[in-house]
Design a protein around this motif. Structure first.
Motif, PDB file in Angstrom:
ATOM      1  N   VAL A 157       0.789  -1.181   0.098  1.00 35.49           N
ATOM      2  CA  VAL A 157       0.089   0.320  -0.001  1.00 35.49           C
ATOM      3  C   VAL A 157       0.903   1.423   0.080  1.00 35.49           C
ATOM      4  CG1 VAL A 157      -1.762   1.593   1.380  1.00 35.49           C
ATOM      5  CG2 VAL A 157      -1.905  -1.238   1.161  1.00 35.49           C
ATOM      6  N   ARG A 158       1.757   0.924   0.651  1.00 37.62           N
ATOM      7  CA  ARG A 158       2.761   2.519   0.872  1.00 37.62           C
ATOM      8  C   ARG A 158       3.491   2.883  -0.462  1.00 37.62           C
ATOM      9  NH1 ARG A 158       6.634   4.188   5.847  1.00 37.62           N
ATOM     10  NH2 ARG A 158       8.667   3.746   4.782  1.00 37.62           N
ATOM     11  N   ARG A 159       3.942   1.423  -1.095  1.00 37.21           N
ATOM     12  CA  ARG A 159       4.472   1.538  -2.225  1.00 37.21           C
ATOM     13  C   ARG A 159       3.425   2.491  -3.462  1.00 37.21           C
ATOM     14  NH1 ARG A 159       9.601   2.347  -3.941  1.00 37.21           N
ATOM     15  NH2 ARG A 159       9.791   1.803  -6.152  1.00 37.21           N
ATOM     16  N   GLN A 160       2.363   1.792  -3.398  1.00 31.77           N
ATOM     17  CA  GLN A 160       1.515   2.369  -4.254  1.00 31.77           C
ATOM     18  C   GLN A 160       1.201   3.642  -4.104  1.00 31.77           C
ATOM     19  OE1 GLN A 160      -2.005  -0.287  -3.061  1.00 31.77           O
ATOM     20  NE2 GLN A 160      -1.715  -1.487  -4.703  1.00 31.77           N
ATOM     21  N   LEU A 161       1.244   4.375  -2.807  1.00 31.21           N
ATOM     22  CA  LEU A 161       1.053   5.702  -2.670  1.00 31.21           C
ATOM     23  C   LEU A 161       2.538   6.580  -3.293  1.00 31.21           C
ATOM     24  CD1 LEU A 161      -0.102   5.824   1.079  1.00 31.21           C
ATOM     25  CD2 LEU A 161      -1.481   6.417  -1.049  1.00 31.21           C
ATOM     26  N   ARG A 162       3.543   5.863  -3.233  1.00 34.21           N
ATOM     27  CA  ARG A 162       4.618   6.475  -3.563  1.00 34.21           C
ATOM     28  C   ARG A 162       4.666   6.678  -5.181  1.00 34.21           C
ATOM     29  NH1 ARG A 162       9.688   5.075   0.579  1.00 34.21           N
ATOM     30  NH2 ARG A 162      10.412   6.724  -0.730  1.00 34.21           N
ATOM     31  N   GLU A 163       4.218   5.474  -5.851  1.00 29.92           N
ATOM     32  CA  GLU A 163       4.102   5.474  -7.353  1.00 29.92           C
ATOM     33  C   GLU A 163       3.010   6.315  -7.830  1.00 29.92           C
ATOM     34  OE1 GLU A 163       3.553   1.335  -7.773  1.00 29.92           O
ATOM     35  OE2 GLU A 163       5.584   0.943  -7.830  1.00 29.92           O
TER      36      GLU A 163
ATOM     37  N   ASP B 200       2.523   1.019   8.423  1.00 31.52           N
ATOM     38  CA  ASP B 200       3.630   1.905   7.747  1.00 31.52           C
ATOM     39  C   ASP B 200       2.824   2.857   7.085  1.00 31.52           C
ATOM     40  OD1 ASP B 200       2.879   0.459   5.716  1.00 31.52           O
ATOM     41  OD2 ASP B 200       4.900   0.073   4.984  1.00 31.52           O
ATOM     42  N   VAL B 201       1.447   2.772   6.744  1.00 26.77           N
ATOM     43  CA  VAL B 201       0.811   3.651   5.783  1.00 26.77           C
ATOM     44  C   VAL B 201       0.484   5.032   6.519  1.00 26.77           C
ATOM     45  CG1 VAL B 201      -1.255   3.923   4.351  1.00 26.77           C
ATOM     46  CG2 VAL B 201      -0.055   1.703   4.465  1.00 26.77           C
ATOM     47  N   ILE B 202       0.442   5.030   7.824  1.00 27.34           N
ATOM     48  CA  ILE B 202       0.056   5.934   8.523  1.00 27.34           C
ATOM     49  C   ILE B 202       0.986   6.992   8.619  1.00 27.34           C
ATOM     50  CG2 ILE B 202       0.039   7.078  10.998  1.00 27.34           C
ATOM     51  CD1 ILE B 202      -1.071   4.140  11.649  1.00 27.34           C
ATOM     52  N   GLU B 203       2.510   6.682   8.322  1.00 26.05           N
ATOM     53  CA  GLU B 203       3.630   7.818   8.118  1.00 26.05           C
ATOM     54  C   GLU B 203       3.385   8.271   6.659  1.00 26.05           C
ATOM     55  OE1 GLU B 203       7.832   7.564   9.617  1.00 26.05           O
ATOM     56  OE2 GLU B 203       7.468   5.924   7.916  1.00 26.05           O
ATOM     57  N   ALA B 204       3.101   7.333   5.694  1.00 24.92           N
ATOM     58  CA  ALA B 204       3.285   7.810   4.304  1.00 24.92           C
ATOM     59  C   ALA B 204       2.014   8.662   4.194  1.00 24.92           C
ATOM     60  CB  ALA B 204       3.122   6.563   3.539  1.00 24.92           C
ATOM     61  N   VAL B 205       0.831   8.454   4.562  1.00 23.41           N
ATOM     62  CA  VAL B 205      -0.168   9.442   4.509  1.00 23.41           C
ATOM     63  C   VAL B 205       0.264  10.762   4.800  1.00 23.41           C
ATOM     64  CG1 VAL B 205      -2.603  10.019   5.118  1.00 23.41           C
ATOM     65  CG2 VAL B 205      -1.965   7.640   4.556  1.00 23.41           C
TER      66      VAL B 205
ATOM     67  N   LEU C 209       3.300  12.211   2.356  1.00 23.49           N
ATOM     68  CA  LEU C 209       2.751  12.297   0.853  1.00 23.49           C
ATOM     69  C   LEU C 209       1.317  13.036   0.687  1.00 23.49           C
ATOM     70  CD1 LEU C 209       3.877   8.821  -0.047  1.00 23.49           C
ATOM     71  CD2 LEU C 209       5.106  10.904  -0.067  1.00 23.49           C
ATOM     72  N   LEU C 210       0.695  12.836   1.604  1.00 20.99           N
ATOM     73  CA  LEU C 210      -0.880  13.586   1.575  1.00 20.99           C
ATOM     74  C   LEU C 210      -0.850  14.786   2.456  1.00 20.99           C
ATOM     75  CD1 LEU C 210      -3.446  10.631   0.796  1.00 20.99           C
ATOM     76  CD2 LEU C 210      -2.642  12.647  -0.616  1.00 20.99           C
ATOM     77  N   GLY C 211       0.104  14.702   3.556  1.00 16.51           N
ATOM     78  CA  GLY C 211      -0.061  15.865   4.324  1.00 16.51           C
ATOM     79  C   GLY C 211      -1.090  15.761   5.445  1.00 16.51           C
ATOM     80  N   VAL C 212      -1.770  14.598   5.840  1.00 14.74           N
ATOM     81  CA  VAL C 212      -2.779  14.376   6.521  1.00 14.74           C
ATOM     82  C   VAL C 212      -2.043  13.588   7.681  1.00 14.74           C
ATOM     83  CG1 VAL C 212      -5.014  13.630   6.929  1.00 14.74           C
ATOM     84  CG2 VAL C 212      -4.473  14.591   4.820  1.00 14.74           C
ATOM     85  N   PRO C 213      -2.050  14.198   9.096  1.00 16.55           N
ATOM     86  CA  PRO C 213      -1.520  13.374  10.218  1.00 16.55           C
ATOM     87  C   PRO C 213      -2.595  12.339  10.629  1.00 16.55           C
ATOM     88  CG  PRO C 213      -1.661  15.557  10.745  1.00 16.55           C
ATOM     89  CD  PRO C 213      -2.018  15.447   9.368  1.00 16.55           C
TER      90      PRO C 213
END
Length: 432
Positions: free
Chosen positions: A383-389, A416-421, A424-428
């Motif tokens: 999921v985190r990889r999908q967000l980066r891509e 690990d998706v929590i940190e990516a959001v 990358l999306l700027g939403v804590p």
């Protein structure tokens, strides 16, 4: 050139794992292509507000678009230097101040302060250089003097003033530099002429102008208008719009040793022509080089059936939404649900849907935090990889939101998706 305080800096979590190079749309080539950084630094210049009605959702969409770009470049392992101006010396601001019978500097200060607050609420990464035009007057005047000396500018007799106005000679710039009129906007001659008038140009000024599309470089002092003493050969007055950004961008950012001067010139789509084209012309005349590697623009936001604009007054202000009790992160998600290059219309239901989405994400983050689940131990989750891509693919935030929506439905969502959001999306998604 002086910098002013922007707003508190956002802490962006660094993401472990393999970075994804960023591909971004460029208006000049009309294509999505990889951002190149020959010096290892991406230099980003975003045209700032004219501070007399800040900050409506059209503004927010633009600054969230380039905040997303900033985040995309960072996950791609690239250092970013980001500069933004405040167009606080401009006719629309002066006209509004006169209409409302207020001091123009007080109006500019109050609206700049409100803009700072809005950007802070929306968690936009603060610029490294935040520059008011009135704090760059000396540098702009020096540039105008250089353009006169080098034959890229000329004076035009001005009956209502003691001295002459100064204009850029676009034909001379085209003949002697890499700049080509229309190469960024791809506008026809008819479109160029119409847009020039729409955004304050004066194609019919006679006698004196060499070409109808030559832009004003320096407006000589008039009665009851602000003006500044200038460099040798330049009379007291104030700068034209386009030269302001050319000088601030190349003065506030580290200019690349070769290739284009900066990596990316950004702003709303309505700045494509004449502002960004003419900013590029000024920069090429001053340096002999191309201005930017990418010219990238955010789409326009409509409300009540028409483009949201100060002149029409159909504004939805970020500050009013927050004052009414709406979560700024819901406002952020409502905007990011649209691809940055699309034009769209704002409806109140957008905010309701975004708030519901935010609640689902927050609940999923709590489940992930409690379970501590991760896919394959310390390996970056799919999921985190999908967000980066997705973010690296021309800032595809709608796809990112779909990915997080699906993650939020999982019984055991990956932690690990929590940190990516956040990154990358700027939403804590966690409060502590």
């Amino acid at each position: 050139m002086q910098f002013v305080n922007s707003w508190p800096q956002v802490q962006v979590p660094p993401l472990a794992g393999e970075s994804v190079p960023v591909a971004l749309y460029d208006a000049g080539t009309d294509s999505v292509r990889q951002v190149t950084t020959p010096d290892g630094v991406a230099t980003l210049y975003v045209c700032g507000i004219t501070p007399y009605d800040a900050t409506h959702l059209g503004h927010a969409a633009t600054y969230l678009a380039f905040d997303t770009l900033n985040r995309a470049l960072r996950q791609g392992g690239v250092a970013v230097r980001f500069a933004e101006n405040i167009t606080d010396v401009d006719d629309p601001l002066l006209e509004r101040a006169e209409r409302d019978q207020v001091d123009w500097q007080q109006l500019a200060q109050s609206q700049t302060d409100l803009f700072r607050s809005d950007m802070d609420q929306l968690r936009v990464i603060a610029p490294d250089a935040f520059v008011r035009v009135q704090d760059a007057i000396d540098e702009i005047a020096t540039a105008v003097a250089q353009l006169l000396r080098d034959g890229f500018a000329y004076s035009v007799t001005t009956p209502d003033a003691v001295d002459d106005d100064i204009y850029l000679d676009v034909q001379a710039v085209q003949a002697r530099t890499p700049y080509e009129l229309g190469a960024i906007s791809h506008f026809s001659p008819e479109q160029l002429a119409a847009a020039f008038v729409e955004f304050g140009g004066d194609p019919d000024r006679r006698p004196g102008k060499r070409s109808p599309l030559d832009p004003l470089l320096w407006r000589v002092a008039r009665v009851n208008e602000p003006s500044w003493q200038a460099a040798d050969g330049v009379p007291a007055g104030r700068p034209g719009w386009h030269v302001e950004c050319s000088v601030i961008a190349t003065g506030a950012l580290p200019v690349a040793a070769e290739g284009t001067l900066i990596s990316i010139q950004g702003g709303g789509r309505d700045l494509l022509y004449p502002h960004h084209e003419m900013s590029a012309a000024h920069a090429s005349a001053l340096t002999g080089r191309e201005f930017a590697g990418h010219f990238t623009h955010a789409g326009l936001v409509a409300y009540q059936g028409e483009k949201m604009s100060k002149s029409l007054g159909n504004l939805v202000l970020v500050s009013q939404l927050v004052a009414a009790g709406h979560d700024p992160m819901a406002v952020r998600l409502a905007v990011l649900a649209h691809h940055y290059r699309s034009s769209w219309e704002w409806f109140a239901t957008d905010l309701d849907a975004a708030q519901a989405r935010l609640s689902r994400w927050l609940a999923a983050a709590q489940r992930a935090e409690v379970s501590g689940s991760e896919e394959s131990g310390s390996k970056e989750s799919v999921v985190r990889r999908q967000l980066r891509e997705a973010i690296a693919n021309d800032l595809d935030t709608p796809t990112m939101i779909e990915v997080v929506d699906a993650w939020a439905e999982l019984e055991n969502p990956q932690a690990d998706v929590i940190e990516a959001v956040d990154a990358l999306l700027g939403v804590p998604l966690l409060t502590s």
